[in-house]
Motif scaffolding. Structure first.
Motif, short mmCIF file in Angstrom:
data_model
loop_
_atom_site.label_atom_id
_atom_site.label_comp_id
_atom_site.label_asym_id
_atom_site.label_seq_id
_atom_site.Cartn_x
_atom_site.Cartn_y
_atom_site.Cartn_z
N GLN A 63 0.83 -1.21 0.00
CA GLN A 63 0.00 0.00 0.00
C GLN A 63 0.87 1.26 0.00
OE1 GLN A 63 -2.38 0.14 3.50
NE2 GLN A 63 -2.81 2.29 3.32
N ALA A 64 0.44 2.30 -0.71
CA ALA A 64 1.18 3.57 -0.72
C ALA A 64 1.16 4.16 0.70
CB ALA A 64 0.54 4.55 -1.70
N PRO A 65 2.32 4.61 1.18
CA PRO A 65 2.37 5.15 2.54
C PRO A 65 1.84 6.58 2.62
CG PRO A 65 4.53 5.29 1.56
CD PRO A 65 3.63 4.60 0.55
N GLY A 66 1.33 6.93 3.77
CA GLY A 66 0.94 8.29 4.04
C GLY A 66 2.14 9.06 4.58
N PRO A 67 1.96 10.34 4.82
CA PRO A 67 3.07 11.14 5.36
C PRO A 67 3.45 10.74 6.78
CG PRO A 67 1.33 12.53 4.46
CD PRO A 67 0.79 11.15 4.51
N VAL A 68 4.73 10.84 7.07
CA VAL A 68 5.25 10.57 8.41
C VAL A 68 6.24 11.69 8.74
CG1 VAL A 68 6.48 8.96 9.91
CG2 VAL A 68 5.05 8.09 8.04
#
Length: 165
Positions: A63-68
């Motif tokens: 899955q494409a990661p969200g911002p961290v």
């Protein structure tokens, strides 16, 4: 790459009460802006050691990661999640920032300073799936607990030493 950064800048700035002022702040000396949570995203903030281990696990799924975002002074890692009016995240030293909370963010590009993107926003609004973050945090907690139980302490000075099995 430049288009992604521009899209990410626009996406982040859109959360600000004054997007143009937000972009000016990113261009300023400190290069940071304060943005509200609860509209486009909420942020789950955890201790750095736990957050980095959880991020490693999250980056292994397709899955494409969200911002961290990392706060290198407070030693915390923040995962950007979809807004959740309930905000039912609980745990030792876990902070859930939802509606009414504010977060300090740098521009979505590499820059020196206290705040750094471990995973910058992609500009499309991709966020982490909360269930995936929860599972990764549980996995990271298990790993840290196993490492802590394997530690031995020096009887002379009290320093941690590697355990011998």
């Amino acid at each position: 790459m430049r288009t992604v950064t521009k899209q990410a800048t626009e996406w982040l700035a859109a959360a600000a009460t004054d997007p143009r002022d937000c972009k000016r702040r990113w261009q300023g000396y400190q290069g940071i802006a304060v943005l509200p949570c609860g509209r486009f995203w909420d942020v789950l903030s955890v201790p750095e050691e736990l957050g980095v281990r959880a991020l490693d696990a999250l980056l292994c799924i397709p899955q494409a990661p969200g911002p961290v975002l990392a706060d290198t002074v407070a030693r915390r890692v923040g995962f950007f999640l979809p807004p959740d009016p309930e905000g039912r995240w609980v745990g030792s030293d876990v902070r859930y920032l939802g509606r009414g909370a504010w977060i300090t963010v740098p521009a979505p590009r590499p820059a020196p300073g206290r705040f750094r993107w471990l995973v910058p926003p992609d500009g499309t609004g991709t966020l982490f799936v909360p269930a995936a973050v929860e599972l990764a945090l549980q996995q990271a907690l298990g790993t840290l607990a196993a490492q802590a139980s394997a530690q031995r302490w020096c009887p002379t000075c009290g320093a941690a030493t590697a355990g011998i099995s």
